[in-house]
Write an enzyme that holds these catalytic residues in place. Structure first.
Site, mmCIF file in Angstrom:
data_model
loop_
_atom_site.group_PDB
_atom_site.id
_atom_site.type_symbol
_atom_site.label_atom_id
_atom_site.label_comp_id
_atom_site.label_asym_id
_atom_site.label_seq_id
_atom_site.Cartn_x
_atom_site.Cartn_y
_atom_site.Cartn_z
ATOM 1 N N ASP A 295 -3.418 12.627 0.132
ATOM 2 C CA ASP A 295 -3.100 11.272 -0.100
ATOM 3 C C ASP A 295 -3.786 10.711 1.308
ATOM 4 O O ASP A 295 -4.078 11.110 2.416
ATOM 5 C CB ASP A 295 -1.573 10.907 0.352
ATOM 6 C CG ASP A 295 -1.137 9.726 -0.078
ATOM 7 O OD1 ASP A 295 -1.705 9.074 -1.247
ATOM 8 O OD2 ASP A 295 -0.496 9.027 0.647
ATOM 9 N N GLU A 342 -7.626 11.337 -2.351
ATOM 10 C CA GLU A 342 -7.285 9.980 -2.623
ATOM 11 C C GLU A 342 -7.961 8.893 -1.890
ATOM 12 O O GLU A 342 -7.742 8.566 -0.720
ATOM 13 C CB GLU A 342 -5.597 9.725 -2.232
ATOM 14 C CG GLU A 342 -5.207 8.581 -2.901
ATOM 15 C CD GLU A 342 -4.987 7.430 -2.165
ATOM 16 O OE1 GLU A 342 -5.729 6.545 -2.287
ATOM 17 O OE2 GLU A 342 -4.282 7.326 -0.859
ATOM 18 N N ASP A 394 1.774 4.393 -7.384
ATOM 19 C CA ASP A 394 1.992 3.363 -6.880
ATOM 20 C C ASP A 394 1.509 1.958 -7.386
ATOM 21 O O ASP A 394 1.486 0.999 -7.120
ATOM 22 C CB ASP A 394 1.052 3.353 -5.450
ATOM 23 C CG ASP A 394 1.720 4.278 -4.299
ATOM 24 O OD1 ASP A 394 3.030 4.506 -4.436
ATOM 25 O OD2 ASP A 394 0.911 4.996 -3.743
#
Length: 502
Positions: A295, A342, A394
């Protein structure tokens, strides 16, 4: 030659059952069967680590320990550690489509305590638990003690503990170890349950040809065992309180930026130690997953640092990250690993170069493509060494996102995707990523089910009401399976590639 691959993004918590939250039980095995039946290759999930503030899997008490909410009671019953009467009549929530975390916190603990007692009294399980302790000593002791002491102090973070134990002094820890032995045992044995059930599920998936894409948050929580035992790895003051916190600056999605609140790393100290903790963390992650999505990859080139007292992330400074040195150390010690970066949000030439130098595939989110002009998220720009998504945890689901577009925006989407008269917008978006050049495409389960905005998983920088969506039993119908299988087979063509790590 490589066959183009596809998969589905759905976290364990979203699986259907009557236990209030998705678990490692029967519905998880049924989901693997569904993936196999529809010719999928990957199941992508969110972090499996413990959840803390706001129930977020990205705010964990430990970078390694597992989320005990995912332990399945039916499996414990099959192992002789529970009876049906222990949990069958318990109310875990009235809405099967929503996780009630507060209720689960109240209801699950007494049931797990029974299972722990039964396991410790059974010589077979007692021996397995001892073996588990020995094999996981590097993190398990610290985690179990941290959680027991945290419970002793009314669940406050270690910053508010008495000074000597707050600083994890060995002699004081020994005193608490004796005082809280039973509670420490509870946190230890429940980790045994978690890992036993997860590895059995993962083994089943792997035998079916399904690989697990796991997720590793870049940061750890301020309320974590790592901050307690390794404060030197973070930017902290003399009281081991964070000096700065992480986030993202203001952008098109948030005028105030995103204030995450996680402590930022002391990268100089990590470098001095040859990134030992990061190598260990990644090694532990690959015990859980087949592929690792890291992430907020931007934070490794440079990261947004905000004063701890700030109430928004709007004001901060860009600070130098570890860059390629970190990943060279990882590769030297662990070899070449299948990692997805990401690379969303504010991405500049610096992080693009880091990604290019490492050769990791980045992410392409189709929802980001229609902001006007020849946007780089439009599928005709995708490269083979990338992973295409309809959306992520998200983002809003496709139906929610599409409903917020104006008429001109909807027309652009429909025209670009050549949306057919009999096609839903979710089907058109799924076709859009599957027909792209990306070697791997991932759809969210909500989009496959054609769900509305109320099924969104998370709204960044908000607390409460997130991470709650669950699929109901029976929602996954033959029409969904047939569509996914047909479109997967249609676009699973052979490709020549030397670039991808997936």
């Amino acid at each position: 030659m490589k066959t183009r691959s596809s998969g589905v993004l759905m976290h364990i918590t979203s699986l259907p059952n009557k236990l209030g939250i998705g678990t490692f039980g029967k519905s998880a095995y049924d989901f693997v069967d569904f993936l196999e039946e529809t010719e999928q290759t990957y199941w992508q999930i969110l972090p499996l680590t413990t959840t803390s503030y706001g129930d977020s899997p990205y705010q964990s008490f430990s970078a390694v320990a597992g989320n005990t909410n995912l332990i399945d009671f039916d499996l414990l019953k099959e192992d002789g550690l529970l009876t049906k009467e222990d949990y069958f009549t318990v109310n875990f929530g009235n809405d099967l489509a929503v996780v009630d975390y507060a209720l689960l916190y109240e209801k699950r603990r007494p049931i797990l305590e029974k299972a722990v007692i039964n396991a410790l009294e059974n010589i077979k399980y007692a021996d397995e638990i001892e073996l588990f302790k020995n094999n996981n000593e590097s993190w398990l002791v610290d985690y179990a003690e941290y959680m027991a002491i945290k419970e002793h102090f009314g669940y406050q973070t270690f910053i508010y503990w008495e000074n000597d134990i707050k600083r994890a002094k060995p002699c004081v820890r020994e005193q608490y170890r004796l005082k809280l032995a039973d509670i420490i045992e509870y946190y230890t044995v429940t980790q045994y349950f978690f890992f036993k059930q997860w590895f059995e599920l993962k083994g089943y998936a792997n035998k079916k040809g399904i690989k697990i894409i796991g997720d590793m948050p870049i940061y750890v929580s301020a309320d974590s065992v790592e901050m307690w035992t390794k404060p030197e790895l973070f930017k902290v003051d003399n009281n081991n309180d964070p000096l700065y916190v992480a986030g993202c600056p203001a952008d098109d999605f948030s005028s105030e930026g995103q204030l995450w609140g996680n402590p930022v790393y002391n990268w100089e100290k990590h470098k001095e130690q040859n990134f030992r903790w990061w190598v260990y963390r990644i090694k532990e992650s690959f015990k859980l997953y087949d592929v690792l999505r890291i992430d907020h990859f931007k934070g490794f080139s440079d990261y947004w640092q905000v004063e701890k007292a700030a109430i928004t992330a709007k004001v901060g400074t860009w600070e130098e990250g570890p860059g390629i040195e970190l990943f060279e150390a990882v590769k030297k010690q662990l070899g070449t690993l299948p990692i997805i970066a990401e690379n969303l949000g504010f991405i500049d030439s610096k992080v693009e170069k880091l990604l290019l130098d490492l050769g990791y595939p980045g992410m392409k989110v189709l929802q980001f493509a229609f902001g006007g002009g020849d946007n780089l998220y439009l599928p005709h720009h995708y490269t083979q060494n990338s992973v295409a998504y309809t959306g992520t945890h998200d983002n809003d689901v496709v139906n929610g996102w599409y409903s917020e577009l104006d008429d001109q925006g909807k027309m652009f989407v429909n025209t670009y995707l050549d949306r057919r008269a009999d096609e839903s917008i979710t089907q058109a978006m799924i076709r859009g990523i599957h027909s792209s050049a990306s070697n791997l495409s991932i759809i969210t389960m909500q989009d496959l089910l054609d769900k509305g905005a109320d099924s969104r998983m998370n709204i960044p920088s908000t607390v409460g009401g997130n991470w709650q969506w669950r699929m109901k039993a029976g929602e996954l119908e033959e029409k969904h399976k047939n569509f996914l299988k047909e479109i997967t087979i249609l676009y699973s063509r052979e490709r020549v590639t030397n670039a991808t790590n997936i």
